[in-house]
Design a protein around this motif. Structure first.
Motif, PDB file in Angstrom:
ATOM      1  N   SER A   1       0.831  -1.202   0.000  1.00  0.00           N
ATOM      2  CA  SER A   1       0.000   0.000   0.000  1.00  0.00           C
ATOM      3  C   SER A   1       0.865   1.251   0.000  1.00  0.00           C
ATOM      4  O   SER A   1       2.080   1.194   0.195  1.00  0.00           O
ATOM      5  CB  SER A   1      -0.901   0.002   1.233  1.00  0.00           C
ATOM      6  N   GLY A   2       0.206   2.399  -0.212  1.00  0.00           N
ATOM      7  CA  GLY A   2       0.930   3.666  -0.185  1.00  0.00           C
ATOM      8  C   GLY A   2       1.570   3.931   1.160  1.00  0.00           C
ATOM      9  O   GLY A   2       2.687   4.460   1.234  1.00  0.00           O
ATOM     10  N   THR A   3       0.891   3.561   2.244  1.00  0.00           N
ATOM     11  CA  THR A   3       1.452   3.735   3.584  1.00  0.00           C
ATOM     12  C   THR A   3       2.710   2.897   3.758  1.00  0.00           C
ATOM     13  O   THR A   3       3.699   3.329   4.342  1.00  0.00           O
ATOM     14  CB  THR A   3       0.417   3.338   4.648  1.00  0.00           C
ATOM     15  N   THR A   4       2.681   1.670   3.219  1.00  0.00           N
ATOM     16  CA  THR A   4       3.840   0.794   3.321  1.00  0.00           C
ATOM     17  C   THR A   4       5.030   1.366   2.552  1.00  0.00           C
ATOM     18  O   THR A   4       6.170   1.356   3.044  1.00  0.00           O
ATOM     19  CB  THR A   4       3.491  -0.602   2.771  1.00  0.00           C
ATOM     20  N   VAL A   5       4.779   1.870   1.358  1.00  0.00           N
ATOM     21  CA  VAL A   5       5.859   2.464   0.557  1.00  0.00           C
ATOM     22  C   VAL A   5       6.455   3.673   1.275  1.00  0.00           C
ATOM     23  O   VAL A   5       7.673   3.852   1.321  1.00  0.00           O
ATOM     24  CB  VAL A   5       5.341   2.861  -0.835  1.00  0.00           C
ATOM     25  N   LEU A   6       5.583   4.515   1.852  1.00  0.00           N
ATOM     26  CA  LEU A   6       6.061   5.683   2.595  1.00  0.00           C
ATOM     27  C   LEU A   6       6.890   5.240   3.800  1.00  0.00           C
ATOM     28  O   LEU A   6       7.947   5.828   4.097  1.00  0.00           O
ATOM     29  CB  LEU A   6       4.877   6.533   3.056  1.00  0.00           C
ATOM     30  N   THR A   7       6.423   4.207   4.472  1.00  0.00           N
ATOM     31  CA  THR A   7       7.153   3.690   5.631  1.00  0.00           C
ATOM     32  C   THR A   7       8.542   3.207   5.232  1.00  0.00           C
ATOM     33  O   THR A   7       9.539   3.485   5.913  1.00  0.00           O
ATOM     34  CB  THR A   7       6.369   2.537   6.281  1.00  0.00           C
ATOM     35  N   LEU A   8       8.630   2.476   4.129  1.00  0.00           N
ATOM     36  CA  LEU A   8       9.921   1.978   3.662  1.00  0.00           C
ATOM     37  C   LEU A   8      10.862   3.132   3.316  1.00  0.00           C
ATOM     38  O   LEU A   8      12.064   3.066   3.608  1.00  0.00           O
ATOM     39  CB  LEU A   8       9.726   1.081   2.437  1.00  0.00           C
ATOM     40  N   ALA A   9      10.315   4.199   2.732  1.00  0.00           N
ATOM     41  CA  ALA A   9      11.141   5.358   2.389  1.00  0.00           C
ATOM     42  C   ALA A   9      11.687   6.035   3.644  1.00  0.00           C
ATOM     43  O   ALA A   9      12.859   6.428   3.706  1.00  0.00           O
ATOM     44  CB  ALA A   9      10.331   6.346   1.557  1.00  0.00           C
ATOM     45  N   VAL A  10      10.824   6.160   4.662  1.00  0.00           N
ATOM     46  CA  VAL A  10      11.252   6.774   5.928  1.00  0.00           C
ATOM     47  C   VAL A  10      12.318   5.918   6.595  1.00  0.00           C
ATOM     48  O   VAL A  10      13.331   6.421   7.099  1.00  0.00           O
ATOM     49  CB  VAL A  10      10.043   6.974   6.869  1.00  0.00           C
ATOM     50  N   LEU A  11      12.118   4.591   6.591  1.00  0.00           N
ATOM     51  CA  LEU A  11      13.096   3.681   7.195  1.00  0.00           C
ATOM     52  C   LEU A  11      14.438   3.750   6.474  1.00  0.00           C
ATOM     53  O   LEU A  11      15.502   3.767   7.109  1.00  0.00           O
ATOM     54  CB  LEU A  11      12.563   2.249   7.157  1.00  0.00           C
ATOM     55  N   LEU A  12      14.405   3.803   5.143  1.00  0.00           N
ATOM     56  CA  LEU A  12      15.640   3.867   4.381  1.00  0.00           C
ATOM     57  C   LEU A  12      16.388   5.173   4.655  1.00  0.00           C
ATOM     58  O   LEU A  12      17.601   5.171   4.880  1.00  0.00           O
ATOM     59  CB  LEU A  12      15.344   3.735   2.892  1.00  0.00           C
ATOM     60  N   GLY A  13      15.635   6.291   4.664  1.00  0.00           N
ATOM     61  CA  GLY A  13      16.274   7.572   4.960  1.00  0.00           C
ATOM     62  C   GLY A  13      16.847   7.622   6.365  1.00  0.00           C
ATOM     63  O   GLY A  13      17.964   8.122   6.579  1.00  0.00           O
ATOM     64  N   GLY A  14      16.106   7.081   7.320  1.00  0.00           N
ATOM     65  CA  GLY A  14      16.599   7.053   8.694  1.00  0.00           C
ATOM     66  C   GLY A  14      17.833   6.186   8.844  1.00  0.00           C
ATOM     67  O   GLY A  14      18.760   6.529   9.593  1.00  0.00           O
ATOM     68  N   THR A  15      17.876   5.085   8.109  1.00  0.00           N
ATOM     69  CA  THR A  15      19.032   4.196   8.178  1.00  0.00           C
ATOM     70  C   THR A  15      20.283   4.871   7.616  1.00  0.00           C
ATOM     71  O   THR A  15      21.384   4.732   8.170  1.00  0.00           O
ATOM     72  CB  THR A  15      18.752   2.900   7.398  1.00  0.00           C
ATOM     73  N   VAL A  16      20.123   5.608   6.511  1.00  0.00           N
ATOM     74  CA  VAL A  16      21.260   6.320   5.918  1.00  0.00           C
ATOM     75  C   VAL A  16      21.846   7.318   6.922  1.00  0.00           C
ATOM     76  O   VAL A  16      23.065   7.421   7.089  1.00  0.00           O
ATOM     77  CB  VAL A  16      20.832   7.039   4.624  1.00  0.00           C
ATOM     78  N   LEU A  17      20.955   8.034   7.623  1.00  0.00           N
ATOM     79  CA  LEU A  17      21.431   8.992   8.624  1.00  0.00           C
ATOM     80  C   LEU A  17      22.052   8.282   9.823  1.00  0.00           C
ATOM     81  O   LEU A  17      23.135   8.631  10.289  1.00  0.00           O
ATOM     82  CB  LEU A  17      20.269   9.872   9.095  1.00  0.00           C
ATOM     83  N   ALA A  18      21.336   7.268  10.337  1.00  0.00           N
ATOM     84  CA  ALA A  18      21.782   6.595  11.559  1.00  0.00           C
ATOM     85  C   ALA A  18      23.073   5.814  11.344  1.00  0.00           C
ATOM     86  O   ALA A  18      23.856   5.631  12.281  1.00  0.00           O
ATOM     87  CB  ALA A  18      20.689   5.656  12.075  1.00  0.00           C
ATOM     88  N   ALA A  19      23.319   5.366  10.128  1.00  0.00           N
ATOM     89  CA  ALA A  19      24.542   4.616   9.855  1.00  0.00           C
ATOM     90  C   ALA A  19      25.771   5.510   9.841  1.00  0.00           C
ATOM     91  O   ALA A  19      26.906   5.017   9.869  1.00  0.00           O
ATOM     92  CB  ALA A  19      24.421   3.889   8.516  1.00  0.00           C
ATOM     93  N   GLY A  20      25.565   6.821   9.794  1.00  0.00           N
ATOM     94  CA  GLY A  20      26.697   7.744   9.811  1.00  0.00           C
ATOM     95  C   GLY A  20      27.314   7.986   8.456  1.00  0.00           C
ATOM     96  O   GLY A  20      28.454   8.464   8.361  1.00  0.00           O
TER      97      GLY A  20
END
Length: 313
Positions: A134-153
């Motif tokens: 769903s659209g919510t799932t796609v948005l969630t995956l995008a947020v998780l990916l962006g957060g991972t890029v930041l959190a990984a340093g």
């Protein structure tokens, strides 16, 4: 609230594992010794609990469905035992891959890589059901990916500063954990959680002992400093979390469990900073918060939609 705290405690238990493993490596212990001692002690604890509950059930009688005292009330067939043993092997694979990644990448990055099971599980479910996310799932995956890029340093250190082998082991551990979640829910669901946990941990232990023969049981390594690490890892990794989740998840639902389970991430990173003295930048903390938001987003959207429908209805 009691069951919410139960799930939260289970997530916190998972969060302390990587710090304990890093300390064990610092003492010179190897991967097979660490994982083998963890699953061995976890297996002993799980079977002790199952035996105690079975004895208590026979002594006092069953107190009704859903009670913890019902353990061992179902007589398992060999087919069910085989299914549970097989379902427990991804746990061992996850531990082997995750702990191996700690050889190459910082503790804080390893836990972030493992946390990618959130979106991997979504993709596995979508493929298995042949249903577009769903659209919510796609948005969630995008947020998780962006957060991972930041959190990984990556913004602080650059992608080239990380070990490709360590990242590969961490992502493989996340995939294995996703498969474990998917398989474990389908393996003999009618069997009591205590009995299910005992058989599944046994399956994981047998696989590790097959790959890494437990020489630490006879060469004195267990009594030369490995035992405390094995006890801690067995308690917080193989025994308590599955039991706590089995008690709490049916009461609060999978949506809220996903939110509370995200507590594993900040606990692991916080311990990395305090105990292991790993540097965690402001950008990394921002990424961690973004990852937590991504985990909570589907449940928040669902609750908002429900409240809106109730108001209009």
């Amino acid at each position: 609230m009691k069951y919410r705290l139960t799930v939260l405690l289970g997530a916190v238990c998972y969060g302390v594992l990587s710090t304990i493993v890093t300390k064990a490596y610092g003492q010179g212990f190897e991967l097979g010794e660490v994982v083998g001692s963890q699953l061995m002690t976890g297996c002993l604890l799980a079977w002790a609990l199952s035996a105690y509950l079975g004895w208590k059930r026979k002594r006092k009688g069953s107190e009704g469905p859903g009670k913890l005292e019902d353990s061992s009330g179902i007589r398992l067939s060999w087919k069910q035992r085989g299914i549970l043993l097989a379902a427990g092997t991804p746990t061992a694979v996850t531990g082997l891959l995750y702990y191996q990644s700690l050889h190459y990448v910082p503790n804080s990055l390893a836990i972030l890589l493992l946390f990618q099971f959130t979106w991997m599980g979504t993709l596995i479910q979508a493929i298995g059901q042949r249903k577009r996310p769903s659209g919510t799932t796609v948005l969630t995956l995008a947020v998780l990916l962006g957060g991972t890029v930041l959190a990984a340093g990556i913004l602080d250190q650059g992608a080239g500063s990380f070990s490709g082998r360590g990242v590969a082991f961490g992502l493989a551990a996340a995939l294995s954990y996703s498969l474990f979640i998917w398989v474990s829910g389908k393996a003999a669901p009618a069997v009591h959680p205590a009995s299910r946990s005992a058989w599944m941990i046994t399956g994981g232990m047998l696989l590790v002992f097959l790959l890494f023969p437990p020489s630490f049981l006879v060469d004195g390594t267990l009594w030369e400093g490995l035992l405390p690490f094995g006890l801690l890892l067995g308690l917080f990794g193989a025994f308590l979390p599955p039991l706590l989740f089995a008690i709490g998840v049916p009461r609060i639902g999978e949506g809220l469990t996903g939110i509370l389970g995200a507590a594993e991430l900040p606990v692991a990173v916080l311990l990395s900073a305090i105990v292991l003295h790993e540097h965690v930048s402001t950008w990394q903390w921002a990424g961690i918060l973004l990852v937590l938001l991504g985990v909570a987003l589907p449940e928040l959207v669902r609750r908002t939609s429900r409240q809106a429908n109730a108001a209009t209805g």
